[in-house]
Design an enzyme around this catalytic site. Structure first.
Site, PDB file in Angstrom:
ATOM      1  N   SER A   1     -41.421  49.624   4.652  1.00  0.00           N
ATOM      2  CA  SER A   1     -41.981  48.735   5.677  1.00  0.00           C
ATOM      3  C   SER A   1     -41.236  47.409   5.675  1.00  0.00           C
ATOM      4  O   SER A   1     -41.101  46.770   4.632  1.00  0.00           O
ATOM      5  CB  SER A   1     -43.457  48.452   5.373  1.00  0.00           C
ATOM      6  OG  SER A   1     -44.168  49.664   5.408  1.00  0.00           O
TER       7      SER A   1
ATOM      8  N   ARG B   1     -49.179  41.542  -2.059  1.00  0.00           N
ATOM      9  CA  ARG B   1     -47.704  41.617  -2.132  1.00  0.00           C
ATOM     10  C   ARG B   1     -47.096  40.332  -2.694  1.00  0.00           C
ATOM     11  O   ARG B   1     -45.999  39.913  -2.300  1.00  0.00           O
ATOM     12  CB  ARG B   1     -47.090  41.951  -0.754  1.00  0.00           C
ATOM     13  CG  ARG B   1     -47.594  43.254  -0.168  1.00  0.00           C
ATOM     14  CD  ARG B   1     -47.208  44.481  -1.002  1.00  0.00           C
ATOM     15  NE  ARG B   1     -47.833  45.678  -0.503  1.00  0.00           N
ATOM     16  CZ  ARG B   1     -48.922  46.244  -1.044  1.00  0.00           C
ATOM     17  NH1 ARG B   1     -49.488  45.735  -2.138  1.00  0.00           N
ATOM     18  NH2 ARG B   1     -49.445  47.330  -0.513  1.00  0.00           N
TER      19      ARG B   1
ATOM     20  N   GLU C   1     -41.795  41.727   4.621  1.00  0.00           N
ATOM     21  CA  GLU C   1     -42.014  42.144   3.236  1.00  0.00           C
ATOM     22  C   GLU C   1     -40.644  42.261   2.539  1.00  0.00           C
ATOM     23  O   GLU C   1     -40.477  41.939   1.377  1.00  0.00           O
ATOM     24  CB  GLU C   1     -42.736  43.498   3.247  1.00  0.00           C
ATOM     25  CG  GLU C   1     -43.016  44.050   1.880  1.00  0.00           C
ATOM     26  CD  GLU C   1     -43.945  45.268   1.925  1.00  0.00           C
ATOM     27  OE1 GLU C   1     -44.777  45.391   2.853  1.00  0.00           O
ATOM     28  OE2 GLU C   1     -43.820  46.098   1.026  1.00  0.00           O
TER      29      GLU C   1
HETATM   30  C1  LIG Z   1     -39.370  54.890   1.784  1.00  0.00           C
HETATM   31  C2  LIG Z   1     -39.979  53.664   1.160  1.00  0.00           C
HETATM   32  C3  LIG Z   1     -41.361  53.578   1.039  1.00  0.00           C
HETATM   33  C4  LIG Z   1     -41.941  52.424   0.460  1.00  0.00           C
HETATM   34  N1  LIG Z   1     -43.303  52.373   0.355  1.00  0.00           N
HETATM   35  C5  LIG Z   1     -43.871  51.294  -0.212  1.00  0.00           C
HETATM   36  C6  LIG Z   1     -45.283  51.206  -0.347  1.00  0.00           C
HETATM   37  O1  LIG Z   1     -46.045  52.092   0.023  1.00  0.00           O
HETATM   38  N2  LIG Z   1     -45.805  50.083  -0.912  1.00  0.00           N
HETATM   39  C7  LIG Z   1     -45.008  49.055  -1.371  1.00  0.00           C
HETATM   40  O2  LIG Z   1     -45.556  48.070  -1.905  1.00  0.00           O
HETATM   41  N3  LIG Z   1     -43.670  49.117  -1.243  1.00  0.00           N
HETATM   42  C8  LIG Z   1     -43.076  50.187  -0.685  1.00  0.00           C
HETATM   43  N4  LIG Z   1     -41.725  50.243  -0.558  1.00  0.00           N
HETATM   44  C9  LIG Z   1     -40.905  49.075  -0.962  1.00  0.00           C
HETATM   45  C10 LIG Z   1     -40.404  49.134  -2.427  1.00  0.00           C
HETATM   46  O3  LIG Z   1     -40.259  50.478  -2.836  1.00  0.00           O
HETATM   47  C11 LIG Z   1     -41.332  48.405  -3.380  1.00  0.00           C
HETATM   48  O4  LIG Z   1     -41.450  47.038  -3.059  1.00  0.00           O
HETATM   49  C12 LIG Z   1     -40.836  48.557  -4.834  1.00  0.00           C
HETATM   50  O5  LIG Z   1     -41.839  48.131  -5.700  1.00  0.00           O
HETATM   51  C13 LIG Z   1     -39.581  47.751  -5.116  1.00  0.00           C
HETATM   52  O6  LIG Z   1     -39.052  48.199  -6.356  1.00  0.00           O
HETATM   53  P1  LIG Z   1     -37.486  48.119  -6.647  1.00  0.00           P
HETATM   54  O7  LIG Z   1     -37.260  48.536  -8.031  1.00  0.00           O
HETATM   55  O8  LIG Z   1     -36.737  48.859  -5.612  1.00  0.00           O
HETATM   56  O9  LIG Z   1     -37.255  46.550  -6.486  1.00  0.00           O
HETATM   57  P2  LIG Z   1     -36.063  45.786  -5.719  1.00  0.00           P
HETATM   58  O10 LIG Z   1     -36.098  46.132  -4.284  1.00  0.00           O
HETATM   59  O11 LIG Z   1     -34.814  46.039  -6.466  1.00  0.00           O
HETATM   60  O12 LIG Z   1     -36.535  44.303  -5.912  1.00  0.00           O
HETATM   61  C14 LIG Z   1     -37.689  43.799  -5.267  1.00  0.00           C
HETATM   62  C15 LIG Z   1     -37.981  42.394  -5.817  1.00  0.00           C
HETATM   63  O13 LIG Z   1     -38.348  42.497  -7.183  1.00  0.00           O
HETATM   64  C16 LIG Z   1     -37.410  41.803  -8.021  1.00  0.00           C
HETATM   65  N5  LIG Z   1     -37.239  42.629  -9.215  1.00  0.00           N
HETATM   66  C17 LIG Z   1     -36.961  43.955  -9.287  1.00  0.00           C
HETATM   67  N6  LIG Z   1     -36.987  44.383 -10.553  1.00  0.00           N
HETATM   68  C18 LIG Z   1     -37.251  43.295 -11.317  1.00  0.00           C
HETATM   69  C19 LIG Z   1     -37.417  43.072 -12.707  1.00  0.00           C
HETATM   70  N7  LIG Z   1     -37.318  44.052 -13.619  1.00  0.00           N
HETATM   71  N8  LIG Z   1     -37.676  41.811 -13.128  1.00  0.00           N
HETATM   72  C20 LIG Z   1     -37.797  40.793 -12.250  1.00  0.00           C
HETATM   73  N9  LIG Z   1     -37.665  40.944 -10.916  1.00  0.00           N
HETATM   74  C21 LIG Z   1     -37.400  42.175 -10.456  1.00  0.00           C
HETATM   75  C22 LIG Z   1     -36.154  41.598  -7.181  1.00  0.00           C
HETATM   76  O14 LIG Z   1     -35.490  40.405  -7.558  1.00  0.00           O
HETATM   77  C23 LIG Z   1     -36.759  41.467  -5.787  1.00  0.00           C
HETATM   78  O15 LIG Z   1     -37.211  40.159  -5.562  1.00  0.00           O
HETATM   79  C24 LIG Z   1     -41.110  51.363   0.010  1.00  0.00           C
HETATM   80  C25 LIG Z   1     -39.718  51.470   0.128  1.00  0.00           C
HETATM   81  C26 LIG Z   1     -39.164  52.618   0.682  1.00  0.00           C
HETATM   82  C27 LIG Z   1     -37.664  52.701   0.797  1.00  0.00           C
END
Ligand SMILES: Cc1cc2nc3c(=O)[nH]c(=O)nc-3n(C[C@H](O)[C@H](O)[C@H](O)COP(=O)(O)OP(=O)(O)OC[C@H]3O[C@@H](n4cnc5c(N)ncnc54)[C@H](O)[C@@H]3O)c2cc1C
Length: 328
Positions: free
Chosen positions: A229, A179, A304
């Site tokens: 999580s 992570r 996380e």
């Molecule tokens: C129901 C549910 C289930 C989930 N299951 C999992 C799982 O199984 N495994 C897991 O790892 N995560 C899980 N997650 C968490 C989340 O979905 C992941 O971490 C996902 O990869 C985040 O993507 P996002 O686009 O929403 O990023 P954001 O939440 O918008 O951002 C996360 C981080 O990435 C940065 N970021 C986002 N996009 C960019 C970009 N293009 N360039 C630079 N920085 C960027 C942001 O600044 C921030 O620091 C879950 C979340 C939910 C709600």
């Protein structure tokens, strides 16, 4: 600092071909917890050149910048962000597959990416099928499930750095770990990612994805807004005390509530928004959980989920929770 209105006209001027801009945009609309006050400006570029233009703009005007995808791993403050929030989402979500190579935009929707890989008979992304974020967010977090991370398949990441220059990084330069990716410290924007996935058997890939989705449907809360999580689950932790959900449940904390935020009764590593939850509610609940688990197990749970401050700093939510509620 310039007024948001002036900033808008400047941005529109800079990125002549219309970076999408919203003023005083409620961030509660841009994260899966549905929490957070307004951003002075929310911009949604549709290509790397527009990202470069926005980066130049924030540098020139010394404005705080926060980059987001779908906000599924973020807790925004109730005061919002006094600066620019750049959303890399559906306007940058192209996905091209040639042979075993996938080239996709930073805003590509991860479940869609996994599905298209499956249809092309490519394996390796089965564990991503239920992750509701963008590829940029997934790479930044080295997200994944079942002990996998997307970094395993990354060949190259195209970024726009803070000084508005475009670079290509190899997987080694991203230093993927559990992570974690070095991108978290760089403050760069992920605009494109190249992945290499081995050829697999379509039926096997599909079966694995269906199993994953079924398991998620059974275990995770689906009706109430949440951010997945909340606490990190490392293999060292599994070996010593067990997964966070189990620890929190055994500490008797399921259903514990601070304002509108509640430890999910379905899965204790989730905090759900029961309606009207504020960032302070969530931070206080995180602090209470950490305090109780430390007291009972002498174990320090780490978040996380990342907290975004009004001045645009992003970091693990537990650090802010500890500062705000030192006594739990
Ligand atoms: C129901 C549910 C289930 C989930 N299951 C999992 C799982 O199984 N495994 C897991 O790892 N995560 C899980 N997650 C968490 C989340 O979905 C992941 O971490 C996902 O990869 C985040 O993507 P996002 O686009 O929403 O990023 P954001 O939440 O918008 O951002 C996360 C981080 O990435 C940065 N970021 C986002 N996009 C960019 C970009 N293009 N360039 C630079 N920085 C960027 C942001 O600044 C921030 O620091 C879950 C979340 C939910 C709600």
């Amino acid at each position: 600092m310039m007024s948001p209105q002036r900033a808008v006209s400047y941005l529109e001027l800079l990125a002549a071909d219309a970076v999408q801009v919203a003023v005083d945009e409620p961030l509660s609309r841009h994260n899966s917890w549905q929490i957070g006050g307004p951003a002075d400006l929310l911009v949604e570029p549709e290509n790397s050149n527009q990202v470069v233009a926005v980066m130049r703009f924030v540098q020139e005007h010394h404005l705080p910048l926060v980059v987001i995808g779908q906000g599924t791993n973020l807790l925004f403050d109730d005061a919002g962000v006094r600066g620019v929030v750049m959303k890399i989402g559906s306007r940058m979500d192209s996905i091209d597959i040639v042979g075993t190579r996938i080239v996709a935009g930073g805003g590509a929707w991860v479940p869609q990416l996994a599905r298209l890989a499956m249809r092309s008979g490519l394996s390796g992304l089965e564990h991503c099928i239920g992750i509701p974020g963008t590829l940029g967010g997934l790479v930044m977090m080295n997200g994944g499930s079942h002990r996998h991370g997307i970094g395993e398949h990354v060949v190259r990441v195209t970024i726009v750095d803070q000084d508005a220059t475009i670079h290509q990084l190899s997987a080694a330069e991203c230093r993927f770990d559990y992570r974690y990716s070095a991108l978290q410290e760089r403050g760069a924007v992920v605009v494109e990612v190249e992945l290499e996935c081995p050829v697999g058997h379509l039926a096997d890939i599909r079966r694995e994805m269906l199993l994953d989705l079924r398991e998620r449907r059974r275990k995770f809360p689906r009706k109430l807004p949440n951010c997945g999580s909340v606490f990190l689950s490392t293999s060292a932790m599994h070996a010593s005390v067990g997964p966070p959900g189990k620890i929190i449940e055994e500490a008797g904390l399921k259903g514990l509530r601070c304002g509108g935020a509640e430890v999910s009764r379905q899965h204790a590593n989730f905090i759900v928004n029961r309606g009207g939850a504020t960032s302070v509610d969530v931070l206080q609940l995180i602090s209470r959980i950490r305090f109780e688990v430390r007291k009972k197990l002498d174990f320090d749970l780490r978040c996380e989920v990342r907290y975004v401050s009004p001045s645009g700093e992003i970091g693990p939510a537990d650090q802010v929770a500890d500062r705000m509620f030192p006594a739990g």
